[in-house]
Design a protein around this motif. Structure first.
Motif, PDB file in Angstrom:
ATOM      1  N   ILE A 119       0.547  -1.071   0.146  1.00 45.80           N
ATOM      2  CA  ILE A 119      -0.191   0.402  -0.021  1.00 45.80           C
ATOM      3  C   ILE A 119       0.763   1.301  -0.294  1.00 45.80           C
ATOM      4  O   ILE A 119       0.378   2.060  -0.556  1.00 45.80           O
ATOM      5  N   SER A 120       2.128   1.039   0.119  1.00 43.29           N
ATOM      6  CA  SER A 120       2.761   2.322   0.647  1.00 43.29           C
ATOM      7  C   SER A 120       3.783   2.299  -0.430  1.00 43.29           C
ATOM      8  O   SER A 120       4.614   4.030  -0.614  1.00 43.29           O
ATOM      9  N   THR A 121       3.837   1.009  -0.903  1.00 43.28           N
ATOM     10  CA  THR A 121       5.259   1.275  -1.994  1.00 43.28           C
ATOM     11  C   THR A 121       5.244   0.793  -3.243  1.00 43.28           C
ATOM     12  O   THR A 121       5.866   1.392  -4.208  1.00 43.28           O
ATOM     13  N   GLY A 122       3.335   0.864  -3.623  1.00 37.16           N
ATOM     14  CA  GLY A 122       3.402   0.171  -5.523  1.00 37.16           C
ATOM     15  C   GLY A 122       4.089   0.768  -6.170  1.00 37.16           C
ATOM     16  O   GLY A 122       3.883   2.095  -5.382  1.00 37.16           O
ATOM     17  N   LEU A 123       3.869   0.586  -7.553  1.00 35.06           N
ATOM     18  CA  LEU A 123       4.303   1.235  -8.253  1.00 35.06           C
ATOM     19  C   LEU A 123       3.176   2.257  -8.700  1.00 35.06           C
ATOM     20  O   LEU A 123       3.784   3.116  -9.008  1.00 35.06           O
ATOM     21  N   LEU A 124       1.948   1.608  -8.476  1.00 34.55           N
ATOM     22  CA  LEU A 124       1.181   2.721  -8.976  1.00 34.55           C
ATOM     23  C   LEU A 124       0.280   2.536  -7.930  1.00 34.55           C
ATOM     24  O   LEU A 124      -0.379   1.481  -7.117  1.00 34.55           O
ATOM     25  N   ARG A 125      -0.164   3.763  -7.781  1.00 37.59           N
ATOM     26  CA  ARG A 125      -0.774   3.278  -6.247  1.00 37.59           C
ATOM     27  C   ARG A 125      -1.846   4.961  -6.503  1.00 37.59           C
ATOM     28  O   ARG A 125      -2.348   5.958  -6.325  1.00 37.59           O
ATOM     29  N   LEU A 126      -3.570   3.967  -5.882  1.00 48.76           N
ATOM     30  CA  LEU A 126      -4.748   5.284  -6.605  1.00 48.76           C
ATOM     31  C   LEU A 126      -5.579   4.856  -5.185  1.00 48.76           C
ATOM     32  O   LEU A 126      -5.802   4.051  -4.407  1.00 48.76           O
ATOM     33  N   ALA A 127      -6.058   6.252  -5.173  1.00 46.90           N
ATOM     34  CA  ALA A 127      -6.242   6.332  -3.731  1.00 46.90           C
ATOM     35  C   ALA A 127      -7.446   6.990  -3.692  1.00 46.90           C
ATOM     36  O   ALA A 127      -8.058   8.771  -4.462  1.00 46.90           O
ATOM     37  N   THR A 128      -9.092   7.388  -2.951  1.00 49.30           N
ATOM     38  CA  THR A 128     -10.181   7.336  -3.034  1.00 49.30           C
ATOM     39  C   THR A 128      -9.844   8.918  -1.808  1.00 49.30           C
ATOM     40  O   THR A 128      -9.459   8.310  -0.700  1.00 49.30           O
TER      41      THR A 128
END
Length: 154
Positions: A144-153
């Motif tokens: 959750i903190s280091t993924g290459l792609l991170r999308l948050a709502t």
């Protein structure tokens, strides 16, 4: 993460399998950002403007290993984070790239056509050149903190 770019099994489109993605190396002198919507070359034959070229490098870069489906964490119906990281490093073997490069464009081969493959993201790193060697981009831990792609709502 299973809409236009399908990183895992999805049901949004007619096809339910993960798409194929590539990683193309970009010249340090190029300008790539959110306004760079497509990989505009032809995979395997014609590099796009701003892409590296040299001995051993194939236009369009390398295929990205996509064996790990995206992960989503939802704290409510409207809040959460989705993340994805390729399941293997991006490795360019036996290349000579004399002109400095400092970025990789991840783009969708499945959803595109020659000259218009939709870009997913552009990632920068320190400027490099390489002579008759192997260049490897090691992927971060898929979290959750280091993924290459991170999308948050929010």
């Amino acid at each position: 993460m299973t809409g236009t770019h399908n990183f895992g099994t999805g049901v949004v489109r007619a096809g339910t399998t993960a798409d194929t993605f590539n990683g193309a190396l970009l010249l340090a002198s190029g300008t790539f950002d959110a306004n760079s919507p497509d990989y505009t070359g032809t995979v395997g034959s014609v590099t796009m403007s701003g892409e590296v070229s040299g001995t051993g490098y194939v236009a369009g870069g390398v295929a990205i290993t996509n064996a790990t489906p995206p992960t989503a964490t939802n704290s409510s119906a409207t809040a959460g984070v989705a993340y994805w990281t390729p399941s293997g490093s991006l490795t360019y073997t036996g290349v000579t790239l004399a002109t400095a490069f400092d970025a990789v464009m991840v783009y969708n081969v499945t959803q595109g056509v020659a000259g218009a493959y939709p870009a997913v993201s552009v990632h920068t790193f320190g400027s490099q050149t390489i002579t008759a060697g192997t260049f490897t981009l090691t992927m971060p831990v898929n979290s959750i903190s280091t993924g290459l792609l991170r999308l948050a709502t929010i």
